[in-house]
Scaffold this motif. Structure first.
Motif, mmCIF file in Angstrom:
data_model
loop_
_atom_site.group_PDB
_atom_site.id
_atom_site.type_symbol
_atom_site.label_atom_id
_atom_site.label_comp_id
_atom_site.label_asym_id
_atom_site.label_seq_id
_atom_site.Cartn_x
_atom_site.Cartn_y
_atom_site.Cartn_z
ATOM 1 N N ALA A 165 6.154 -19.173 3.150
ATOM 2 C CA ALA A 165 5.795 -18.440 1.924
ATOM 3 C C ALA A 165 5.756 -16.937 2.199
ATOM 4 C CB ALA A 165 4.428 -18.901 1.423
ATOM 5 N N LEU A 166 5.395 -16.566 3.405
ATOM 6 C CA LEU A 166 5.324 -15.139 3.722
ATOM 7 C C LEU A 166 6.686 -14.558 4.075
ATOM 8 C CD1 LEU A 166 1.991 -14.806 5.686
ATOM 9 C CD2 LEU A 166 2.478 -14.255 3.312
ATOM 10 N N ARG A 167 7.554 -15.401 4.622
ATOM 11 C CA ARG A 167 8.916 -14.900 4.902
ATOM 12 C C ARG A 167 9.561 -14.406 3.607
ATOM 13 N NH1 ARG A 167 10.334 -16.637 10.059
ATOM 14 N NH2 ARG A 167 9.236 -18.541 10.587
ATOM 15 N N ASN A 168 9.406 -15.216 2.538
ATOM 16 C CA ASN A 168 10.001 -14.825 1.251
ATOM 17 C C ASN A 168 9.367 -13.538 0.725
ATOM 18 O OD1 ASN A 168 11.447 -17.158 1.477
ATOM 19 N ND2 ASN A 168 10.084 -18.354 0.132
ATOM 20 N N LEU A 169 8.047 -13.478 0.874
ATOM 21 C CA LEU A 169 7.340 -12.301 0.390
ATOM 22 C C LEU A 169 7.783 -11.058 1.166
ATOM 23 C CD1 LEU A 169 4.933 -11.538 -1.573
ATOM 24 C CD2 LEU A 169 3.514 -11.511 0.483
ATOM 25 N N LEU A 170 7.908 -11.219 2.474
ATOM 26 C CA LEU A 170 8.325 -10.083 3.310
ATOM 27 C C LEU A 170 9.723 -9.622 2.922
ATOM 28 C CD1 LEU A 170 6.918 -11.131 6.796
ATOM 29 C CD2 LEU A 170 6.316 -9.075 5.506
ATOM 30 N N ALA A 171 10.619 -10.598 2.688
ATOM 31 C CA ALA A 171 11.991 -10.239 2.324
ATOM 32 C C ALA A 171 11.996 -9.430 1.025
ATOM 33 C CB ALA A 171 12.838 -11.494 2.179
ATOM 34 N N ALA A 172 11.103 -9.810 0.110
ATOM 35 C CA ALA A 172 11.112 -9.161 -1.205
ATOM 36 C C ALA A 172 10.336 -7.845 -1.220
ATOM 37 C CB ALA A 172 10.514 -10.113 -2.246
ATOM 38 N N ARG A 173 9.298 -7.735 -0.389
ATOM 39 C CA ARG A 173 8.358 -6.620 -0.594
ATOM 40 C C ARG A 173 8.183 -5.671 0.588
ATOM 41 N NH1 ARG A 173 4.892 -6.914 -4.968
ATOM 42 N NH2 ARG A 173 5.535 -8.576 -6.358
ATOM 43 N N SER A 174 8.799 -5.953 1.748
ATOM 44 C CA SER A 174 8.456 -5.090 2.869
ATOM 45 C C SER A 174 9.365 -3.859 2.949
ATOM 46 C CB SER A 174 8.449 -5.860 4.191
ATOM 47 O OG SER A 174 9.723 -6.270 4.511
ATOM 48 N N VAL A 175 8.794 -2.783 3.408
ATOM 49 C CA VAL A 175 9.551 -1.554 3.660
ATOM 50 C C VAL A 175 9.331 -1.195 5.120
ATOM 51 C CG1 VAL A 175 9.316 -0.717 1.292
ATOM 52 C CG2 VAL A 175 7.659 -0.009 2.986
ATOM 53 N N SER A 176 10.318 -0.552 5.738
ATOM 54 C CA SER A 176 10.195 -0.342 7.181
ATOM 55 C C SER A 176 9.282 0.830 7.532
ATOM 56 C CB SER A 176 11.569 -0.156 7.819
ATOM 57 O OG SER A 176 12.230 0.873 7.149
ATOM 58 N N ASP A 177 9.188 1.820 6.639
ATOM 59 C CA ASP A 177 8.376 2.993 6.964
ATOM 60 C C ASP A 177 7.099 2.975 6.127
ATOM 61 O OD1 ASP A 177 7.248 5.429 7.400
ATOM 62 O OD2 ASP A 177 8.940 6.607 6.648
ATOM 63 N N PRO A 178 5.939 2.821 6.765
ATOM 64 C CA PRO A 178 4.695 2.769 5.977
ATOM 65 C C PRO A 178 4.459 4.041 5.166
ATOM 66 C CG PRO A 178 4.224 2.726 8.362
ATOM 67 C CD PRO A 178 5.704 2.641 8.205
ATOM 68 N N LEU A 179 5.007 5.154 5.642
ATOM 69 C CA LEU A 179 4.800 6.403 4.897
ATOM 70 C C LEU A 179 5.679 6.460 3.646
ATOM 71 C CD1 LEU A 179 4.493 8.843 7.912
ATOM 72 C CD2 LEU A 179 2.683 8.098 6.356
ATOM 73 N N ALA A 180 6.597 5.479 3.534
ATOM 74 C CA ALA A 180 7.472 5.446 2.356
ATOM 75 C C ALA A 180 6.921 4.521 1.267
ATOM 76 C CB ALA A 180 8.873 4.992 2.769
ATOM 77 N N LEU A 181 5.730 3.966 1.476
ATOM 78 C CA LEU A 181 5.147 3.098 0.447
ATOM 79 C C LEU A 181 4.880 3.937 -0.799
ATOM 80 C CD1 LEU A 181 2.570 1.068 2.595
ATOM 81 C CD2 LEU A 181 4.691 0.203 1.591
ATOM 82 N N LYS A 182 5.457 3.501 -1.908
ATOM 83 C CA LYS A 182 5.373 4.298 -3.137
ATOM 84 C C LYS A 182 4.456 3.636 -4.161
ATOM 85 C CE LYS A 182 8.569 7.562 -2.471
ATOM 86 N NZ LYS A 182 8.252 7.713 -1.054
ATOM 87 N N GLY A 183 3.834 4.448 -4.993
ATOM 88 C CA GLY A 183 3.044 3.929 -6.099
ATOM 89 C C GLY A 183 1.718 3.367 -5.638
ATOM 90 N N PRO A 184 0.947 2.849 -6.595
ATOM 91 C CA PRO A 184 -0.414 2.409 -6.281
ATOM 92 C C PRO A 184 -0.484 1.093 -5.511
ATOM 93 C CG PRO A 184 0.056 2.147 -8.635
ATOM 94 C CD PRO A 184 1.234 2.852 -8.050
ATOM 95 N N SER A 185 0.546 0.252 -5.585
ATOM 96 C CA SER A 185 0.438 -1.100 -5.021
ATOM 97 C C SER A 185 1.811 -1.750 -4.931
ATOM 98 C CB SER A 185 -0.457 -1.966 -5.937
ATOM 99 O OG SER A 185 0.117 -2.029 -7.228
ATOM 100 N N GLY A 186 1.856 -2.949 -4.312
ATOM 101 C CA GLY A 186 3.049 -3.794 -4.452
ATOM 102 C C GLY A 186 3.943 -3.973 -3.246
ATOM 103 N N GLN A 187 3.719 -3.208 -2.151
ATOM 104 C CA GLN A 187 4.637 -3.330 -1.019
ATOM 105 C C GLN A 187 3.890 -3.628 0.281
ATOM 106 O OE1 GLN A 187 6.420 0.590 -1.810
ATOM 107 N NE2 GLN A 187 8.382 -0.460 -1.972
ATOM 108 N N ILE A 188 4.682 -3.999 1.302
ATOM 109 C CA ILE A 188 4.111 -4.371 2.608
ATOM 110 C C ILE A 188 4.806 -3.542 3.680
ATOM 111 C CG2 ILE A 188 3.799 -6.277 4.268
ATOM 112 C CD1 ILE A 188 4.233 -8.216 1.922
#
Ligand code: ATP
Length: 229
Positions: free
Chosen positions: A159-182
């Motif tokens: 279940a987390l593999r799918n979530l990671l594929a959909a929501r992860s970004v490689s650079d934590p400093l590139a996390l945009k907006g209030p929520s939604g990414q890993i």
């Protein structure tokens, strides 16, 4: 800085979004793995504040060995004088199991819509996410920062593999907006656990340098975790 409006107030639209981190845990007891990780993430992510939130009655694990008040007091000793690290006792003030989703909903309701909320999870905690109450809603309220943990070698569930594929970004400093990414964050690997600390104390050994001196003093003064408890 925001400009002053004719009324003398700072225009809300000009105020930068706040960046708030949250690290929940049993903290039974708090140790350098939690604290060093929290401080490094706070600095690296330029957080305005990182909240350590001790859990009252953790839904997924055994009852903590010492009282909630002792665990809270140890976290307070540990972060005293560190401006960015603050203790948020709200889960201990609830007469219900401490579900992270409830805490995040409450925090989110207190923030401005564009403020960024970052939930910090060690890799072991992240892998256990699918067992959490309403876990699929967490990313509606926060981003997730995953801390590597050198003493944890589990594989993520499907279940987390799918979530990671959909929501992860490689650079934590590139996390945009209030929520939604890993994102995964690097911090000094410290293979320390509260379990190890409890075991050392129960067998009469020292935990000096694994916990801050103030926490060690608290443990000694209250005779916590010793075999006679
Ligand atoms: P225990 O050994 O009792 O299970 P713990 O040391 O894992 O406790 P917790 O209070 O359960 O501590 O952890 C709170 C959070 O901190 C979790 O997300 C956990 O993954 C993370 N964490 C704990 N220790 C470390 C560490 N050494 N490095 C990185 N993250 C950690």
């Amino acid at each position: 800085m925001g400009e002053l409006s004719p009324s003398g107030n700072v225009q809300v639209s000009d105020v930068l979004p706040r960046r708030i981190g949250v690290l929940g845990g049993t903290f039974d007891p708090v140790h350098i793995g939690h604290l060093r990780g929290a401080l490094e993430v706070a600095e690296m992510m330029a957080l305005d504040e990182l909240r350590l939130t001790p859990n009252a009655r953790p839904p997924h694990r055994d009852t903590p060995q010492v009282s909630a008040l002792d665990r809270l007091a140890m976290v307070e000793c540990a972060v005293a004088g560190v401006a960015t690290l603050v203790v948020d006792p709200r889960e201990l003030q609830r007469d219900k199991p401490s579900y992270t989703i409830d805490t995040l909903e409450l925090m989110r309701a207190e923030l401005a819509a564009d403020d960024q909320l970052f939930l910090l999870l060690g890799w072991d905690a992240f892998c256990g996410l699918p067992m959490w109450h309403r876990w699929e809603e967490l990313l509606q309220h926060c981003h997730i920062l995953v801390l590597q943990r050198p003493d944890a070698d589990s594989e993520p569930p499907d279940a987390l593999r799918n979530l990671l594929a959909a929501r992860s970004v490689s650079d934590p400093l590139a996390l945009k907006g209030p929520s939604g990414q890993i994102a995964f964050v690097w911090q000094t690997p410290l293979a320390v656990s509260a379990t190890q600390i409890r075991q050392l104390l129960a067998s009469g050994k020292s935990v000096r340098y694994l916990v801050p001196d103030a926490v060690l003093a608290y443990i000694d003064a209250h005779g916590l975790y010793r075999a006679s408890n």
